[in-house]
Scaffold this motif. Sequence first.
Motif, PDB file in Angstrom:
ATOM      1  N   PHE B 311       5.061   0.206   9.495  1.00 32.28           N
ATOM      2  CA  PHE B 311       4.822   1.228   8.477  1.00 32.28           C
ATOM      3  C   PHE B 311       4.999   0.660   7.065  1.00 32.28           C
ATOM      4  O   PHE B 311       4.151   0.809   6.193  1.00 32.28           O
ATOM      5  N   PHE B 312       6.138  -0.006   6.864  1.00 31.22           N
ATOM      6  CA  PHE B 312       6.390  -0.506   5.508  1.00 31.22           C
ATOM      7  C   PHE B 312       5.413  -1.619   5.148  1.00 31.22           C
ATOM      8  O   PHE B 312       5.025  -1.781   4.000  1.00 31.22           O
ATOM      9  N   LYS B 314       2.210  -1.857   6.099  1.00 31.52           N
ATOM     10  CA  LYS B 314       0.929  -1.273   5.685  1.00 31.52           C
ATOM     11  C   LYS B 314       1.053  -0.622   4.320  1.00 31.52           C
ATOM     12  O   LYS B 314       0.167  -0.753   3.458  1.00 31.52           O
ATOM     13  N   THR B 315       2.198   0.076   4.117  1.00 31.15           N
ATOM     14  CA  THR B 315       2.378   0.722   2.816  1.00 31.15           C
ATOM     15  C   THR B 315       2.445  -0.319   1.715  1.00 31.15           C
ATOM     16  O   THR B 315       1.902  -0.130   0.629  1.00 31.15           O
ATOM     17  N   PHE B 316       3.108  -1.432   2.019  1.00 30.54           N
ATOM     18  CA  PHE B 316       3.222  -2.440   0.980  1.00 30.54           C
ATOM     19  C   PHE B 316       1.863  -3.005   0.602  1.00 30.54           C
ATOM     20  O   PHE B 316       1.612  -3.308  -0.565  1.00 30.54           O
ATOM     21  N   VAL B 317       0.980  -3.165   1.590  1.00 33.68           N
ATOM     22  CA  VAL B 317      -0.368  -3.675   1.255  1.00 33.68           C
ATOM     23  C   VAL B 317      -1.064  -2.717   0.294  1.00 33.68           C
ATOM     24  O   VAL B 317      -1.670  -3.125  -0.701  1.00 33.68           O
ATOM     25  N   LEU B 318      -0.923  -1.412   0.562  1.00 35.52           N
ATOM     26  CA  LEU B 318      -1.566  -0.451  -0.338  1.00 35.52           C
ATOM     27  C   LEU B 318      -0.927  -0.451  -1.719  1.00 35.52           C
ATOM     28  O   LEU B 318      -1.596  -0.301  -2.740  1.00 35.52           O
ATOM     29  N   ILE B 319       0.389  -0.649  -1.765  1.00 38.99           N
ATOM     30  CA  ILE B 319       1.059  -0.684  -3.072  1.00 38.99           C
ATOM     31  C   ILE B 319       0.622  -1.919  -3.845  1.00 38.99           C
ATOM     32  O   ILE B 319       0.395  -1.874  -5.055  1.00 38.99           O
ATOM     33  N   PHE B 320       0.460  -3.028  -3.125  1.00 45.70           N
ATOM     34  CA  PHE B 320      -0.028  -4.231  -3.790  1.00 45.70           C
ATOM     35  C   PHE B 320      -1.403  -3.986  -4.388  1.00 45.70           C
ATOM     36  O   PHE B 320      -1.700  -4.395  -5.512  1.00 45.70           O
ATOM     37  N   LEU B 321      -2.235  -3.289  -3.624  1.00 46.64           N
ATOM     38  CA  LEU B 321      -3.571  -2.960  -4.132  1.00 46.64           C
ATOM     39  C   LEU B 321      -3.457  -2.133  -5.401  1.00 46.64           C
ATOM     40  O   LEU B 321      -4.176  -2.338  -6.386  1.00 46.64           O
ATOM     41  N   SER B 322      -2.502  -1.199  -5.375  1.00 48.62           N
ATOM     42  CA  SER B 322      -2.304  -0.342  -6.539  1.00 48.62           C
ATOM     43  C   SER B 322      -1.898  -1.160  -7.758  1.00 48.62           C
ATOM     44  O   SER B 322      -2.412  -0.973  -8.864  1.00 48.62           O
TER      45      SER B 322
END
Lengths: 543, 373, 167
Positions: B311-312, B314-322
């Motif tokens: 979970f963390f 996948k979330t981190f990948v999206l935060i990196f994208l952000s």
Amino acid sequence: MEDIKKLIINTVEDAVIEEKQKLTVTVDWKKLPLLAKTLRNNKDLPFDFLVNLIGVDRGEELGVNYLICSSKDLSKEIALKTSATNRENPLLYTVTDIYESAHYSEREVYALLGIRFINNPDMRKFFLNSDWKGFPLRKDYDANPDINPVSIESKEIQDIAPRIMETEEGQLLEETVKVFEDDDYVINIGPQHPSTHGVMHFRVSLDGENIKKIDVHSGYIHRGIEKLSESLTYPQILHFTDRLDYLSANMNRHALCMCIEQAAEIEVPLRAQYIRTIMDELNRIDSHCLAWATHTNDLGATTAFIYGMREREVILQIFEKTCGGRLIINQNVVGGVMFDIYKDFQKDVKAFIPYMREKLAEYDRFFSHNVIALGRMVNIGHLSKENAIAYGVTGPAGRASGWSCDIRKHIPYALYDQVNFKEVIRTEGDSYARYLNRLDEIEQSLCIIEQLIDNIPEGEICAKTKPIIRLPEGEYHARVEAARGEFGVFIESRGDKFPYRLKFRSPSMQLVSAMPLICKGEKIADFIGIGGSMDYVIPDIDR
Amino acid sequence: MMLLNYSQPLELTKLIKWFDNLLRASLPEFWTLLIEFVVVALALLAVYVVVALLLIYAERKITAFFQARIGPNRAGKWGLLQSPADMIKILLKEIIKISRSDRFLFFAAPFFMIVASFATFAAIPFGQSLHAIDFNIGVLYVIAISSLGIIGVFLAGWSSNNKYSMIGAMRSGAQFVSYELSAGFALMTIVVLSGTMQFSEMIEGQRYCWNIFNGHISSLIAFVIYLISGHAETNRGPFDLPEAESELTAGYHTEYSGIMFGYYYLAEYLNMFVIASIATTVFLGGYLPFEIQGWDGFNQIMNYIPSYVWFFGKTFVLIFLSLWVRWSFPRLRIDQLLNLEWKYLLPINLLNIVLMVLLVLTGLTLKDLFGIL
Amino acid sequence: MNSLSKYFLGIYTGVKSLLVGMSVTWKELWTKKVTQQYPENRKTLVVSDRFRCELTMPHDENNEHACTACGICQMNCPNGTIDVQSKMIETEDGKKKKILDVYTWDQGMCTFCNLCVITCPSSAIKFENNFENAVFNRRKLIHRLNNEGSKLREKKKEVKPAESKAE
């Protein structure tokens, strides 16, 4: 120019024409607006660009010198002189209805010399507080600090503009007018603000998000450089120029040295000319890099700011190794340059040129076509060519409006007539054109450096001058192309080792004077973006 | 119940079940529930703060690497202690009381923001059996609660008695309301696809095929739109006009200092985390690993990695994208922002929902095409 | 249809430009950073030797300097940063000579314009490049440049090679 002389005599019979460094015409103060208007509306060669407006205390009387030239050919110049008759209450007619660029200059002359201009719509003092006692540039000014103490309490800003208007009968009417309406929503942008490129105070009246009117309130960094220079010798004045527009420090100092050298007829050795030109172009590149960086920062792309600074570091290291200064480049002296180039100078500069070209391509990919950036810059802050000439906006901003105003092409100095480069002109006149102009000028500067770097001749770096430099009597002008526009120097000498009057023509003052025009109706978020694209530096305005 | 059969040693399911049994054995029902509620709330608070600190550190370091700098590296090894040091500093700072502001509203405003943010945080499934609130209207609950945050922004701008703050608050209000629509519609698209609004069932349905692959074109469009709207809702990325530093100094929270400012700061980072984690849950399979039906060996390896790491991660990948998007682009102006929403995102969103309905009805989703469970 | 195709073309070019911009930052993420860690790098730090930080009066091993107290540097300084105090002494021949007593330089007021160095006829002063000059008290910025007990270096007379061989 013979036709011009005939025209002048026809318009004003008792004008006194002298052939000094520039064609100088002295007229009576009542006839000056007529002469200026005739010269401006001249069919073949309109003199529609007011370069410099200089207030001088001539001893018995106070007067103003004007330097006007033609916008089509900048080398055709005329210097007009006039004086006010009454020293207690000096009055002159304004030229703001003929040249828009005279607004702030006339306010400055009022603040520093006390001359009031009839028919100027806004006669507030420009740099000094409205309750300043005395007029600093007069020769009989009392500089005692007790007369004008530093105030500890904050003063309200009075938005009331006094002025003198002339009625049809010829009566002079003194009246006051309010700058803003009573129910305007006025906000202050500056003087402490992350994006005003210095300490500049704009009072902006808003209508929702749109700007109705801008009032420029200047003088927070006024150091009185022109008055200081009147008590210093010529070599001692040189270091002030680095502190005006500090991003084109080398070019400013070049202008002052050129003025003194032309007046004293000192010939600069060829090696020094090469070094001066190469350092000037490097300085122009680093100034444009910083302009790009701060412009993109104003629009919100902080990453681009750091990238621009990274490129500047390479140039600043070259400067540091050459002359010991990064921002304050202490290189030019009267007669040449102070330091010779160091051993690896040519190697470092030649390594820099392809590096910068690669970075220019990167800037292009990163920012120039970004859809968000285009939306913030295209069709924003439009400045037409007529307004650019009327307001005296030179430099990349003026050239983005379609006006060919590069001093390096019209009045070549140093080695600019021996190198091939293009003058970058665009006609759209919006922020995007100004932005692209700067990037293209970096490329042109790289071309100039490439042509000069391998051919630096051997020789002296500085001509021998007398230990005490005295300029012969007269009035001298010099004009160079600084990074922001045309930087000019005016020296009036009375044969002494100090200048009698020294004036710097600041390019940023004209850029700021065009801001109220081009920002009207734009949104407040765009105001910052337009300021970034015009790229003014405040110490240049305030001197 | 295939979950427990794979007996992953690192999952917390056994620990939680042991604790629950311990309490039930010794105390009546009421006290068991009460103690569990308190423990869960405290745990969530702790995770909230720790996640915020980690996010702040990650943002500063990654931002610096994008910008040719190093970032904090003096406080502790690699600057790891920088975030706790900043937290201590904010707690100790003086709260400057403004003389002519509306006192009550001024102090109440940050609480709206924090409470809304925390309430959304509680509904996120962090891992197997680490899901605090599991309503059967999960998606609707999340959208509704997160919109309470805008009250905090408005109150802050109004009660500060500052022209700049008010301009910032007005802009932020318009922006939030517009983009909430798009975010809601994007989530509705996935509700159509998975047939349920409850988070745990949505995740279960993504066991062998994540939703983003399941609905191919349509859910990809919905994913992109959700991320864009999520950023705009939380004043992040190229949509940070309300707190445009180079224009209005700090927008609606200019006048706040100390822990009051800390609340806004924290809430902003956590909102970014919440958007990323909801996107993970709804589109990328939540805490489930990447499994392919039929490849049992591969699935076992994937399962060995605990669910909260998935979970963390996948979330981190999206935060990196952000973060990547934020530091590459300039800022949009308010009218361009609203333009983007009303003229581009909303029509595309509506078309997308119709497209998704067509996909589901005609059986063209990946699951139906390949017969995946 | 034209406006519809413009709409979609606009979306396409817009998104493409954004992705190109993101690729630039992605590349930058992986490049080696050029930041130097000061003060750990003091040993390897290279400061250009023309960098002007502190005005010094070089003394040789006999504690002699080259300043004749002519005062040209003081006259040329635009700021009044240099103060040359001289005194009159009697030489062995009974003549009165002016020598340097105290040479004061105010680092806080100096604009580092280099006029003093280039106009000095005896090349007695020069700028050093040690940049760590911060102090806690403004009075500490006023430096005295000539050492205690130092004196003017006498001009050496020509030494013939035969004489030195005989030594």
